[in-house]
Design a protein around this motif. Structure first.
Motif, PDB file in Angstrom:
ATOM      1  N   LEU A  56       0.870  -1.171   0.000  1.00 16.80           N
ATOM      2  CA  LEU A  56       0.000   0.000   0.000  1.00 16.80           C
ATOM      3  C   LEU A  56       0.909   1.223   0.000  1.00 16.80           C
ATOM      4  O   LEU A  56       1.696   1.413   0.927  1.00 16.80           O
ATOM      5  CB  LEU A  56      -0.897  -0.018   1.236  1.00 16.80           C
ATOM      6  N   ILE A  57       0.830   2.026  -1.051  1.00 20.51           N
ATOM      7  CA  ILE A  57       1.749   3.143  -1.230  1.00 20.51           C
ATOM      8  C   ILE A  57       0.954   4.447  -1.258  1.00 20.51           C
ATOM      9  O   ILE A  57      -0.025   4.571  -1.998  1.00 20.51           O
ATOM     10  CB  ILE A  57       2.564   2.987  -2.531  1.00 20.51           C
ATOM     11  N   GLU A  58       1.424   5.405  -0.450  1.00 17.64           N
ATOM     12  CA  GLU A  58       0.798   6.730  -0.435  1.00 17.64           C
ATOM     13  C   GLU A  58       1.514   7.617  -1.441  1.00 17.64           C
ATOM     14  O   GLU A  58       2.744   7.661  -1.488  1.00 17.64           O
ATOM     15  CB  GLU A  58       0.888   7.349   0.959  1.00 17.64           C
ATOM     16  N   ILE A  59       0.746   8.335  -2.233  1.00 21.86           N
ATOM     17  CA  ILE A  59       1.311   9.220  -3.240  1.00 21.86           C
ATOM     18  C   ILE A  59       1.856  10.460  -2.535  1.00 21.86           C
ATOM     19  O   ILE A  59       1.224  11.011  -1.638  1.00 21.86           O
ATOM     20  CB  ILE A  59       0.248   9.603  -4.287  1.00 21.86           C
ATOM     21  N   GLY A  60       3.056  10.898  -2.958  1.00 23.26           N
ATOM     22  CA  GLY A  60       3.708  12.052  -2.346  1.00 23.26           C
ATOM     23  C   GLY A  60       2.906  13.331  -2.516  1.00 23.26           C
ATOM     24  O   GLY A  60       2.168  13.497  -3.473  1.00 23.26           O
ATOM     25  N   GLN A  61       3.061  14.248  -1.533  1.00 24.46           N
ATOM     26  CA  GLN A  61       2.370  15.525  -1.578  1.00 24.46           C
ATOM     27  C   GLN A  61       3.288  16.631  -1.085  1.00 24.46           C
ATOM     28  O   GLN A  61       4.298  16.362  -0.458  1.00 24.46           O
ATOM     29  CB  GLN A  61       1.103  15.553  -0.731  1.00 24.46           C
ATOM     30  N   TYR A  62       2.917  17.852  -1.370  1.00 18.69           N
ATOM     31  CA  TYR A  62       3.653  19.008  -0.865  1.00 18.69           C
ATOM     32  C   TYR A  62       2.647  20.090  -0.501  1.00 18.69           C
ATOM     33  O   TYR A  62       1.508  20.074  -0.937  1.00 18.69           O
ATOM     34  CB  TYR A  62       4.669  19.523  -1.891  1.00 18.69           C
ATOM     35  N   ASP A  94       3.252  -9.046 -17.996  1.00 14.83           N
ATOM     36  CA  ASP A  94       2.978  -9.672 -16.702  1.00 14.83           C
ATOM     37  C   ASP A  94       1.601  -9.263 -16.195  1.00 14.83           C
ATOM     38  O   ASP A  94       1.419  -8.997 -15.022  1.00 14.83           O
ATOM     39  CB  ASP A  94       4.060  -9.234 -15.698  1.00 14.83           C
ATOM     40  N   ASN A  95       0.616  -9.207 -17.100  1.00  7.17           N
ATOM     41  CA  ASN A  95      -0.688  -8.686 -16.712  1.00  7.17           C
ATOM     42  C   ASN A  95      -1.542  -9.667 -15.913  1.00  7.17           C
ATOM     43  O   ASN A  95      -2.586  -9.305 -15.428  1.00  7.17           O
ATOM     44  CB  ASN A  95      -1.454  -8.200 -17.948  1.00  7.17           C
ATOM     45  N   LYS A  96      -1.105 -10.925 -15.774  1.00  9.08           N
ATOM     46  CA  LYS A  96      -1.909 -11.890 -15.031  1.00  9.08           C
ATOM     47  C   LYS A  96      -1.523 -11.948 -13.559  1.00  9.08           C
ATOM     48  O   LYS A  96      -2.325 -12.356 -12.732  1.00  9.08           O
ATOM     49  CB  LYS A  96      -1.771 -13.279 -15.656  1.00  9.08           C
ATOM     50  N   THR A  97      -0.303 -11.564 -13.224  1.00  9.31           N
ATOM     51  CA  THR A  97       0.149 -11.701 -11.841  1.00  9.31           C
ATOM     52  C   THR A  97       0.216 -10.379 -11.097  1.00  9.31           C
ATOM     53  O   THR A  97       0.392 -10.370  -9.899  1.00  9.31           O
ATOM     54  CB  THR A  97       1.548 -12.353 -11.794  1.00  9.31           C
ATOM     55  N   LEU A  98       0.067  -9.258 -11.782  1.00  8.81           N
ATOM     56  CA  LEU A  98       0.209  -7.944 -11.161  1.00  8.81           C
ATOM     57  C   LEU A  98      -1.070  -7.147 -11.348  1.00  8.81           C
ATOM     58  O   LEU A  98      -1.585  -7.038 -12.453  1.00  8.81           O
ATOM     59  CB  LEU A  98       1.389  -7.200 -11.796  1.00  8.81           C
ATOM     60  N   SER A  99      -1.584  -6.601 -10.243  1.00  9.87           N
ATOM     61  CA  SER A  99      -2.743  -5.717 -10.347  1.00  9.87           C
ATOM     62  C   SER A  99      -2.500  -4.497  -9.470  1.00  9.87           C
ATOM     63  O   SER A  99      -1.939  -4.600  -8.381  1.00  9.87           O
ATOM     64  CB  SER A  99      -4.034  -6.437  -9.934  1.00  9.87           C
ATOM     65  N   ILE A 100      -2.911  -3.348  -9.986  1.00  5.99           N
ATOM     66  CA  ILE A 100      -2.720  -2.074  -9.291  1.00  5.99           C
ATOM     67  C   ILE A 100      -4.063  -1.362  -9.280  1.00  5.99           C
ATOM     68  O   ILE A 100      -4.707  -1.223 -10.318  1.00  5.99           O
ATOM     69  CB  ILE A 100      -1.671  -1.195 -10.007  1.00  5.99           C
ATOM     70  N   LYS A 101      -4.476  -0.908  -8.089  1.00  6.71           N
ATOM     71  CA  LYS A 101      -5.738  -0.172  -8.000  1.00  6.71           C
ATOM     72  C   LYS A 101      -5.587   0.983  -7.018  1.00  6.71           C
ATOM     73  O   LYS A 101      -4.702   0.977  -6.167  1.00  6.71           O
ATOM     74  CB  LYS A 101      -6.891  -1.095  -7.611  1.00  6.71           C
ATOM     75  N   THR A 102      -6.471   1.962  -7.159  1.00  7.63           N
ATOM     76  CA  THR A 102      -6.427   3.149  -6.307  1.00  7.63           C
ATOM     77  C   THR A 102      -7.361   2.998  -5.117  1.00  7.63           C
ATOM     78  O   THR A 102      -8.380   2.316  -5.202  1.00  7.63           O
ATOM     79  CB  THR A 102      -6.789   4.415  -7.111  1.00  7.63           C
ATOM     80  N   ILE A 103      -6.971   3.641  -4.019  1.00  6.37           N
ATOM     81  CA  ILE A 103      -7.798   3.658  -2.813  1.00  6.37           C
ATOM     82  C   ILE A 103      -7.896   5.108  -2.363  1.00  6.37           C
ATOM     83  O   ILE A 103      -6.891   5.739  -2.049  1.00  6.37           O
ATOM     84  CB  ILE A 103      -7.189   2.792  -1.686  1.00  6.37           C
ATOM     85  N   GLU A 104      -9.105   5.650  -2.371  1.00  7.21           N
ATOM     86  CA  GLU A 104      -9.402   7.002  -1.905  1.00  7.21           C
ATOM     87  C   GLU A 104      -8.603   8.093  -2.623  1.00  7.21           C
ATOM     88  O   GLU A 104      -8.359   9.148  -2.052  1.00  7.21           O
ATOM     89  CB  GLU A 104      -9.185   7.109  -0.394  1.00  7.21           C
ATOM     90  N   GLY A 105      -8.118   7.853  -3.803  1.00  3.74           N
ATOM     91  CA  GLY A 105      -7.497   8.894  -4.601  1.00  3.74           C
ATOM     92  C   GLY A 105      -6.045   9.213  -4.290  1.00  3.74           C
ATOM     93  O   GLY A 105      -5.361   9.787  -5.108  1.00  3.74           O
ATOM     94  N   LYS A 106      -5.555   8.850  -3.097  1.00  6.87           N
ATOM     95  CA  LYS A 106      -4.156   9.169  -2.801  1.00  6.87           C
ATOM     96  C   LYS A 106      -3.352   7.971  -2.326  1.00  6.87           C
ATOM     97  O   LYS A 106      -2.207   8.100  -1.946  1.00  6.87           O
ATOM     98  CB  LYS A 106      -4.058  10.317  -1.802  1.00  6.87           C
ATOM     99  N   LEU A 107      -3.939   6.809  -2.369  1.00  6.97           N
ATOM    100  CA  LEU A 107      -3.236   5.565  -2.061  1.00  6.97           C
ATOM    101  C   LEU A 107      -3.391   4.622  -3.247  1.00  6.97           C
ATOM    102  O   LEU A 107      -4.426   4.611  -3.909  1.00  6.97           O
ATOM    103  CB  LEU A 107      -3.828   4.891  -0.819  1.00  6.97           C
ATOM    104  N   ILE A 108      -2.351   3.825  -3.485  1.00  6.23           N
ATOM    105  CA  ILE A 108      -2.484   2.771  -4.481  1.00  6.23           C
ATOM    106  C   ILE A 108      -2.115   1.445  -3.826  1.00  6.23           C
ATOM    107  O   ILE A 108      -1.241   1.391  -2.961  1.00  6.23           O
ATOM    108  CB  ILE A 108      -1.634   3.015  -5.745  1.00  6.23           C
ATOM    109  N   GLU A 109      -2.831   0.411  -4.229  1.00 10.27           N
ATOM    110  CA  GLU A 109      -2.558  -0.931  -3.724  1.00 10.27           C
ATOM    111  C   GLU A 109      -2.002  -1.765  -4.874  1.00 10.27           C
ATOM    112  O   GLU A 109      -2.612  -1.854  -5.932  1.00 10.27           O
ATOM    113  CB  GLU A 109      -3.828  -1.576  -3.177  1.00 10.27           C
ATOM    114  N   ILE A 110      -0.854  -2.352  -4.620  1.00 12.40           N
ATOM    115  CA  ILE A 110      -0.206  -3.199  -5.623  1.00 12.40           C
ATOM    116  C   ILE A 110      -0.276  -4.630  -5.114  1.00 12.40           C
ATOM    117  O   ILE A 110       0.113  -4.904  -3.976  1.00 12.40           O
ATOM    118  CB  ILE A 110       1.263  -2.772  -5.834  1.00 12.40           C
TER     119      ILE A 110
END
Length: 194
Positions: A58-64, A94-110
């Motif tokens: 779970l990665i938070e997108i950087g902000q300033y 590698d589209n079968k083993t990797l999925s990326i989706k957004t959570i609440e607009g500022k987090l992404i789940e890999i």
């Protein structure tokens, strides 16, 4: 003629449990054989199937912060996901083993499914390093834009201060000239008064 006796109707539709049990006992060899075949096939399949391990991050997108105390994302989650899809899914097929989706607009789940834990961790680390590098470059661009804006504002302030300073000097010179003119007229006025 038809017999309308209700008891006859129930006798025709009843199930004889003794016959069912006889049928099951007579077919026990067939039932055991089918069970053994299915169990053997299931065991063979489970041993041949490569295990998949799921790794997630779970990665938070950087902000300033802006001068107005407003938090601004370095980039939108959808733009980052689009870029990650291009770099890590489409280019590596590698589209079968990797999925990326957004959570609440500022987090992404890999989420990664790989045959070993180490391979999943390695892929997640590679994606994380890529995001850190990308955001570092974006932050450098933001810093450069802010430095340019600050320098521009400083030059504007210096210009206005210099302009104001020149105006003050001109006003001071004008006043000094008026005073000198008045001082030069004083002896003439003194003579007129006498």
């Amino acid at each position: 003629m038809q017999n309308n006796n209700p008891n006859n109707y129930f006798q025709e539709d009843s199930i004889d449990l003794k016959e069912v049990f006889k049928l099951l006992i007579n077919s026990k060899k067939l039932i055991i054989a089918i069970t053994l075949v299915i169990t053997t096939l299931g065991t063979i399949y489970s041993y041949q199937k490569v295990p998949l391990y799921k790794s997630t991050a779970l990665i938070e997108i950087g902000q300033y912060n802006t001068f107005e105390n407003e938090n601004i994302l370095l980039e939108s989650a959808s733009k980052l996901i689009q870029n990650l899809n291009i770099v890590f899914i489409h280019k590596s097929f590698d589209n079968k083993t990797l999925s990326i989706k957004t959570i609440e607009g500022k987090l992404i789940e890999i989420e990664i499914h790989k045959p070993s834990i180490d391979l999943g961790k390695k892929t997640l680390d590679e994606i994380t390093r890529y995001i850190e590098k990308r955001h570092s470059l974006l932050l450098t661009n933001v810093k450069n834009q802010l430095k340019y804006r600050i320098n521009s504002l400083n030059k504007t302030i210096e210009y206005h201060l210099a302009l104001r300073s020149n105006q003050i000097k001109n006003d001071k010179l004008r006043i000094i000239n008026k005073i000198e003119n008045l001082n030069s007229e004083l002896p003439v006025l003194d003579k007129k008064i006498e």
